[in-house]
Design a protein around this motif. Structure first.
Motif, PDB file in Angstrom:
ATOM      1  N   ALA A   1       0.830  -1.219   0.000  1.00  0.00           N
ATOM      2  CA  ALA A   1       0.000   0.000   0.000  1.00  0.00           C
ATOM      3  C   ALA A   1       0.858   1.259   0.000  1.00  0.00           C
ATOM      4  O   ALA A   1       0.452   2.289  -0.535  1.00  0.00           O
TER       5      ALA A   1
ATOM      6  N   GLU B   1      -9.721   1.654  -5.026  1.00  0.00           N
ATOM      7  CA  GLU B   1      -8.929   2.861  -4.755  1.00  0.00           C
ATOM      8  C   GLU B   1      -9.500   4.060  -5.522  1.00  0.00           C
ATOM      9  O   GLU B   1      -9.652   5.157  -4.982  1.00  0.00           O
TER      10      GLU B   1
ATOM     11  N   CYS C   1      -4.552  -3.489   4.211  1.00  0.00           N
ATOM     12  CA  CYS C   1      -3.952  -2.225   4.631  1.00  0.00           C
ATOM     13  C   CYS C   1      -4.577  -1.103   3.807  1.00  0.00           C
ATOM     14  O   CYS C   1      -4.665  -1.205   2.578  1.00  0.00           O
ATOM     15  N   VAL C   2      -5.040  -0.067   4.493  1.00  0.00           N
ATOM     16  CA  VAL C   2      -5.500   1.144   3.825  1.00  0.00           C
ATOM     17  C   VAL C   2      -4.544   2.272   4.189  1.00  0.00           C
ATOM     18  O   VAL C   2      -4.176   2.423   5.361  1.00  0.00           O
TER      19      VAL C   2
ATOM     20  N   ARG D   1      -5.100   4.122  -0.841  1.00  0.00           N
ATOM     21  CA  ARG D   1      -4.466   2.878  -1.294  1.00  0.00           C
ATOM     22  C   ARG D   1      -5.061   1.716  -0.509  1.00  0.00           C
ATOM     23  O   ARG D   1      -5.296   1.829   0.692  1.00  0.00           O
ATOM     24  N   LEU D   2      -5.246   0.602  -1.192  1.00  0.00           N
ATOM     25  CA  LEU D   2      -5.772  -0.602  -0.532  1.00  0.00           C
ATOM     26  C   LEU D   2      -4.988  -1.817  -1.013  1.00  0.00           C
ATOM     27  O   LEU D   2      -4.909  -2.074  -2.219  1.00  0.00           O
ATOM     28  N   ALA D   3      -4.409  -2.546  -0.074  1.00  0.00           N
ATOM     29  CA  ALA D   3      -3.681  -3.787  -0.400  1.00  0.00           C
ATOM     30  C   ALA D   3      -4.242  -4.918   0.439  1.00  0.00           C
ATOM     31  O   ALA D   3      -4.574  -4.729   1.613  1.00  0.00           O
TER      32      ALA D   3
ATOM     33  N   GLN E   1      -3.357   5.793   8.086  1.00  0.00           N
ATOM     34  CA  GLN E   1      -3.041   4.470   7.523  1.00  0.00           C
ATOM     35  C   GLN E   1      -3.236   3.418   8.607  1.00  0.00           C
ATOM     36  O   GLN E   1      -3.038   3.695   9.794  1.00  0.00           O
TER      37      GLN E   1
ATOM     38  N   ARG F   1      -3.200  -5.334  -4.944  1.00  0.00           N
ATOM     39  CA  ARG F   1      -3.719  -3.967  -4.833  1.00  0.00           C
ATOM     40  C   ARG F   1      -5.092  -3.937  -5.507  1.00  0.00           C
ATOM     41  O   ARG F   1      -5.400  -4.800  -6.338  1.00  0.00           O
TER      42      ARG F   1
ATOM     43  N   TYR G   1      -3.765  -1.178   9.424  1.00  0.00           N
ATOM     44  CA  TYR G   1      -3.695  -2.579   8.994  1.00  0.00           C
ATOM     45  C   TYR G   1      -4.634  -3.400   9.863  1.00  0.00           C
ATOM     46  O   TYR G   1      -4.783  -3.127  11.060  1.00  0.00           O
TER      47      TYR G   1
END
Ligand SMILES: Cc1cc2nc3c(=O)[nH]c(=O)nc-3n(C[C@H](O)[C@H](O)[C@H](O)COP(=O)(O)OP(=O)(O)OC[C@H]3O[C@@H](n4cnc5c(N)ncnc54)[C@H](O)[C@@H]3O)c2cc1C
Length: 283
Positions: free
Chosen positions: A126, A221, A193-194, A204-206, A174, A216, A176
């Motif tokens: 992210a 996003e 995770c953002v 962001r997003l993972a 951010q 991702r 998790y």
């Protein structure tokens, strides 16, 4: 079995040049499990956790990055000042194993194993981290998504080791989160995770544990960037719910002994929505 314990990077690279297929050992919390289970039978082990260059980290306020040596441990990542600079990485580190594992387990080892369930990896994804590799032939750097090739597969070549990971500092919330079968000492069934980049007005997003490697989510996003109110940290309930749906749709989970794909997909939707709500607490 020959075990080499270099104290400098040059010594480590020379040892690796002589034995390019040596087993690299940092905290040993993954590697020794494999050796003890008989999955790996190395004739040469190069222990890198006493290499001073790999044990330190530096903050570059002008470039807004932190360069973390590969042998920096989770315990170090959990404490300020690193935890203040990289809060999602600290949050992920707190979920890893037990204090004993966190005291010796390293970010470089998490990348070296490259499990889709590795807790550090969604954060590195992210934050668009860069992985630095070195060998006797020279150095190179790869975006983390080029380094992570597949399930426990990386772009590392024989004779190379990870020296460090550069992580950009973002301004913005951010976090998790992970789901497992219990609250501690657990491998993630699903993780996310953002990371909000206020400068770029992006979200962001993972995702972890729901694909061969970390994923991702470009659709989620883009939707979030167009739908949230960055200045007021607002997101409507409908936006939060849709973000969760798009995250779930982007996941590619499998059924295995730990969980069904259906549960993992559901969990990803819940985690992503929960994280977006934390990032944008107002309706
Ligand atoms: C009881 C237990 C609980 C755990 N819980 C979690 C958890 O909750 N979350 C989680 O993500 N993981 C967990 N793990 C897995 C492990 O702790 C992590 O993946 C950790 O980050 C591995 O780091 P290490 O330093 O111990 O790596 P090592 O075991 O030393 O190495 C791991 C792999 O990386 C390679 N490697 C090490 N250093 C380098 C380097 N500098 N360059 C290139 N390759 C390198 C090694 O050759 C090996 O293939 C757990 C493990 C145990 C035993």
């Amino acid at each position: 079995m020959t075990v080499l314990v270099p104290l400098t990077l040059d010594e480590a690279l020379s040892a690796l040049a002589a034995s390019p297929d040596a087993l690299l050992l940092s905290g040993g919390t993954d590697a020794m499990v494999e050796v003890n289970a008989g999955h790996r039978r190395p004739s040469v082990v190069v222990a890198v956790n006493r290499v001073s260059e790999l044990r330190s980290w530096t903050y570059d306020p002008i470039g807004a990055t932190v360069r973390i040596g590969a042998a920096v441990t989770y315990t170090e990542l959990m404490e300020p000042p690193l935890a203040t600079l990289l809060p999602a990485l600290a949050e992920a580190s707190r979920t890893v194993g037990s204090p004993q594992i966190r005291n010796v387990g390293t970010l470089g080892g998490n990348l070296g194993t490259c499990s889709p369930a590795g807790d550090g990896l969604p954060v590195l994804s992210a934050l668009d981290a860069v992985v630095h590799l070195a060998s006797a032939r020279g150095e190179r750097s790869l975006p983390v998504h080029e380094f992570m090739v597949g399930v426990k597969r990386t772009a590392r070549e024989p004779g190379e080791l990870i020296t460090a990971i550069t992580v950009p500092i973002l301004t913005g919330w951010q976090g998790y989160a992970k789901v497992g079968v219990r609250n501690a000492m657990v491998i993630a069934l699903a993780s996310a995770c953002v990371a909000v980049d206020m400068g770029a007005r992006s979200v962001r997003l993972a995702l972890g544990s729901v694909g061969p490697t970390i994923l991702r989510c470009p659709d989620a996003e883009q939707f979030a960037a167009e739908s949230v109110d960055f200045a007021d940290r607002r997101a409507t309930a409908a936006v939060v719910a849709r973000f969760g749906e798009l995250a779930a749709a982007a996941s590619r989970p499998i059924d295995d002994h730990r969980s069904s794909a259906e549960y993992r997909r559901h969990a990803i939707g819940v985690l992503a929505a929960r994280l977006l709500r934390r990032a944008f607490p107002r309706e």
